[in-house]
Design a protein around this motif. Sequence first.
Motif, PDB file in Angstrom:
ATOM      1  N   SER A   4       0.828  -1.209   0.000  1.00 37.18           N
ATOM      2  CA  SER A   4       0.000   0.000   0.000  1.00 37.18           C
ATOM      3  C   SER A   4       0.859   1.254   0.000  1.00 37.18           C
ATOM      4  N   MET A   5       2.014   1.179   0.675  1.00 35.79           N
ATOM      5  CA  MET A   5       2.889   2.340   0.686  1.00 35.79           C
ATOM      6  C   MET A   5       3.580   2.506  -0.656  1.00 35.79           C
ATOM      7  N   LYS A   6       3.917   1.386  -1.293  1.00 37.25           N
ATOM      8  CA  LYS A   6       4.538   1.437  -2.610  1.00 37.25           C
ATOM      9  C   LYS A   6       3.567   2.071  -3.625  1.00 37.25           C
ATOM     10  N   TRP A   7       2.290   1.736  -3.483  1.00 38.56           N
ATOM     11  CA  TRP A   7       1.278   2.289  -4.387  1.00 38.56           C
ATOM     12  C   TRP A   7       0.840   3.691  -3.969  1.00 38.56           C
ATOM     13  N   ARG A   8       1.400   4.192  -2.900  1.00 38.13           N
ATOM     14  CA  ARG A   8       1.050   5.518  -2.378  1.00 38.13           C
ATOM     15  C   ARG A   8      -0.422   5.606  -1.993  1.00 38.13           C
ATOM     16  N   ILE A   9      -1.006   4.462  -1.619  1.00 36.92           N
ATOM     17  CA  ILE A   9      -2.344   4.511  -1.017  1.00 36.92           C
ATOM     18  C   ILE A   9      -2.164   5.043   0.396  1.00 36.92           C
ATOM     19  N   LYS A  10      -1.166   4.496   1.082  1.00 39.33           N
ATOM     20  CA  LYS A  10      -0.767   4.983   2.395  1.00 39.33           C
ATOM     21  C   LYS A  10       0.550   5.728   2.251  1.00 39.33           C
ATOM     22  N   HIS A  11       0.712   6.790   3.029  1.00 38.36           N
ATOM     23  CA  HIS A  11       1.999   7.487   3.023  1.00 38.36           C
ATOM     24  C   HIS A  11       2.764   7.278   4.313  1.00 38.36           C
ATOM     25  N   LYS A  12       2.076   6.812   5.354  1.00 38.49           N
ATOM     26  CA  LYS A  12       2.748   6.601   6.630  1.00 38.49           C
ATOM     27  C   LYS A  12       2.352   5.242   7.187  1.00 38.49           C
ATOM     28  N   SER A  13       3.280   4.618   7.909  1.00 35.31           N
ATOM     29  CA  SER A  13       3.022   3.278   8.432  1.00 35.31           C
ATOM     30  C   SER A  13       2.166   3.352   9.688  1.00 35.31           C
ATOM     31  N   ASN A  14       1.588   2.203  10.064  1.00 30.98           N
ATOM     32  CA  ASN A  14       0.740   2.128  11.262  1.00 30.98           C
ATOM     33  C   ASN A  14       1.460   2.674  12.488  1.00 30.98           C
ATOM     34  N   ASP A  15       2.711   2.257  12.673  1.00 30.62           N
ATOM     35  CA  ASP A  15       3.454   2.671  13.871  1.00 30.62           C
ATOM     36  C   ASP A  15       3.765   4.170  13.865  1.00 30.62           C
ATOM     37  N   GLU A  16       4.067   4.715  12.680  1.00 29.90           N
ATOM     38  CA  GLU A  16       4.325   6.158  12.584  1.00 29.90           C
ATOM     39  C   GLU A  16       3.083   6.955  12.965  1.00 29.90           C
ATOM     40  N   LEU A  17       1.919   6.496  12.473  1.00 27.59           N
ATOM     41  CA  LEU A  17       0.670   7.206  12.753  1.00 27.59           C
ATOM     42  C   LEU A  17       0.319   7.101  14.233  1.00 27.59           C
ATOM     43  N   ARG A  18       0.530   5.897  14.799  1.00 26.27           N
ATOM     44  CA  ARG A  18       0.224   5.671  16.220  1.00 26.27           C
ATOM     45  C   ARG A  18       1.082   6.611  17.083  1.00 26.27           C
ATOM     46  N   GLN A  19       2.373   6.710  16.710  1.00 21.69           N
ATOM     47  CA  GLN A  19       3.284   7.562  17.474  1.00 21.69           C
ATOM     48  C   GLN A  19       2.842   9.025  17.402  1.00 21.69           C
ATOM     49  N   ALA A  20       2.429   9.457  16.212  1.00 18.78           N
ATOM     50  CA  ALA A  20       1.982  10.854  16.046  1.00 18.78           C
ATOM     51  C   ALA A  20       0.778  11.122  16.942  1.00 18.78           C
ATOM     52  N   PHE A  21      -0.147  10.163  16.986  1.00 18.54           N
ATOM     53  CA  PHE A  21      -1.342  10.322  17.828  1.00 18.54           C
ATOM     54  C   PHE A  21      -0.969  10.408  19.309  1.00 18.54           C
ATOM     55  N   ILE A  22      -0.082   9.527  19.747  1.00 22.84           N
ATOM     56  CA  ILE A  22       0.304   9.505  21.162  1.00 22.84           C
ATOM     57  C   ILE A  22       1.006  10.809  21.529  1.00 22.84           C
ATOM     58  N   ASP A  23       1.920  11.240  20.679  1.00 17.16           N
ATOM     59  CA  ASP A  23       2.673  12.463  20.962  1.00 17.16           C
ATOM     60  C   ASP A  23       1.762  13.691  21.081  1.00 17.16           C
ATOM     61  N   GLN A  24       0.717  13.740  20.277  1.00 14.23           N
ATOM     62  CA  GLN A  24      -0.153  14.920  20.337  1.00 14.23           C
ATOM     63  C   GLN A  24      -1.187  14.807  21.450  1.00 14.23           C
ATOM     64  N   THR A  25      -1.493  13.568  21.891  1.00 14.45           N
ATOM     65  CA  THR A  25      -2.593  13.389  22.835  1.00 14.45           C
ATOM     66  C   THR A  25      -2.149  13.430  24.298  1.00 14.45           C
ATOM     67  N   VAL A  26      -0.929  12.991  24.584  1.00 11.74           N
ATOM     68  CA  VAL A  26      -0.470  12.978  25.980  1.00 11.74           C
ATOM     69  C   VAL A  26      -0.547  14.383  26.618  1.00 11.74           C
ATOM     70  N   PRO A  27      -0.040  15.426  25.940  1.00 10.23           N
ATOM     71  CA  PRO A  27      -0.159  16.771  26.542  1.00 10.23           C
ATOM     72  C   PRO A  27      -1.615  17.210  26.718  1.00 10.23           C
ATOM     73  N   GLN A  28      -2.503  16.761  25.822  1.00  9.17           N
ATOM     74  CA  GLN A  28      -3.921  17.118  25.958  1.00  9.17           C
ATOM     75  C   GLN A  28      -4.517  16.475  27.205  1.00  9.17           C
ATOM     76  N   ALA A  29      -4.150  15.209  27.467  1.00  2.00           N
ATOM     77  CA  ALA A  29      -4.633  14.514  28.667  1.00  2.00           C
ATOM     78  C   ALA A  29      -4.114  15.218  29.917  1.00  2.00           C
ATOM     79  N   GLU A  30      -2.852  15.658  29.852  1.00  2.83           N
ATOM     80  CA  GLU A  30      -2.278  16.384  30.994  1.00  2.83           C
ATOM     81  C   GLU A  30      -3.065  17.662  31.254  1.00  2.83           C
ATOM     82  N   LYS A  31      -3.419  18.350  30.188  1.00  3.96           N
ATOM     83  CA  LYS A  31      -4.191  19.598  30.295  1.00  3.96           C
ATOM     84  C   LYS A  31      -5.532  19.318  30.987  1.00  3.96           C
ATOM     85  N   LEU A  32      -6.143  18.183  30.654  1.00  4.42           N
ATOM     86  CA  LEU A  32      -7.429  17.821  31.261  1.00  4.42           C
ATOM     87  C   LEU A  32      -7.250  17.317  32.696  1.00  4.42           C
ATOM     88  N   GLY A  33      -6.041  16.929  33.028  1.00  3.83           N
ATOM     89  CA  GLY A  33      -5.799  16.337  34.340  1.00  3.83           C
ATOM     90  C   GLY A  33      -6.239  14.882  34.400  1.00  3.83           C
TER      91      GLY A  33
END
Lengths: 99, 328
Positions: free
Chosen positions: B224-253
């Motif tokens: 799928s990445m070779k065909w450019r259906i996907k541009h990022k792998s599952n793990d890359e996307l998961r990491q991006a989500f975690i990195d952006q969400t942890v500070p949001q959870a901290e903000k909420l307490g």
Amino acid sequence: MTGKGGGHEWPLYEVFIRSRQGLNHVHAGSIHASDPEMALQNARDVYTRRNEGVSLWVVPSTAITASAPCDREALFDPAGDKVYRHPTFYDVPDDVEHL
Amino acid sequence: MSEKPVAGTVPDEKEAAALEAAFDAHVAANGKVEPRDWMPEAYRKTLIRQISQHAHSEVIGMQPEGNWITRAPSLRRKAVLLAKVQDEAGHGLYLYAAAETLGVSRDEMEDALIEGRAKYSSIFNYPTLTWADIGAIGWLVDSAAIVNQLALCRCSYGPYARAMIRICKEESFHQRQGFEIMMALCNGSGEQKRMAQDAMDRWWWPVVMMFGPPDANSPNSAQSMKWRIKHKSNDELRQAFIDQTVPQAEKLGLAIPDPDLKWNEARGHYDIGEIDWEEFFNVVRGNGQCNEQRIERRRAARDEGLWVCDAALAYGEKQRARKRREAA
């Protein structure tokens, strides 16, 4: 592009939206409906929930005749060697204004 | 991409290899593919599977949230939730329409869902037990969906990419209304705060799993990445989500239910604990808490609505017959 399923599927319409007065209608996607009036209603509900348009066209998909990808050269290449259709083709002095 | 046959003609083996090489080069250079262009059969099949699963997820996703429309705590929240669920229906329809350009019918896709031949996102097989779950879905599930879908806006298949661009524009409100619900609960009474934490505890890991198996264990990803259906792998996307969400959870307490979660200075990312893939595959196989209920409701909606489809078709036919008579 019509259904092969159980025979209950409504015909397909292509949806075009004019986003504001002064602009042309642009293809937005397609929608199923049992008649043209319902196609307009469904297109309104699916494609214009955020004021995307001031006018809608719906066209039965079967009414559209499309060029084939393999006809691209035959259709469009003839324009390629007619550079004289563009204003930059002409040599005119730089110091003549309003040209 | 020159020299493509008209859809329907069958190229011989040598021609097919040349077409495929030209196709690969075209997508590798970030070229777009449109419905009538020649494409490898496997590319078409992969897209039909992925886009229809995506559409099914939007449609099934209406159920856990619809569960709370009548019980939303205020008129404002109810109006917002109704608009959100209506958006999910719309997103499902954009995606079904994109899949239909590949030659599969709406009925075929719906049958595949109801008969269990097509999958949808496992996240929607978890129940919405409290109002805080509606906040958690908007904030966490839609955040994850946005991370995933932003990457799909650059998909090589034109109709899918265009649907994704539309959907991403609309999802932003979904995420923000969810965060707002969580913020109201976190700033509320002790009981409300506990309700928010309980939702966090139940939804966190299933949301982390939404990105799918790790790259090493994701057989279709490389193609799928070779065909450019996907541009990022599952793990890359998961990491991006975690990195952006942890500070949001901290903000909420809110505490994230992962004792191993910590910032990794060297990587510049958060590290997380072990993901329970057994649970993931168990839900994918149909053994989640709500799998049966979700599909049963879809089946009932289809079966009980068939007479409406048929009546509308008959009415349309009658109108056309009347017009023909009047014209004659």
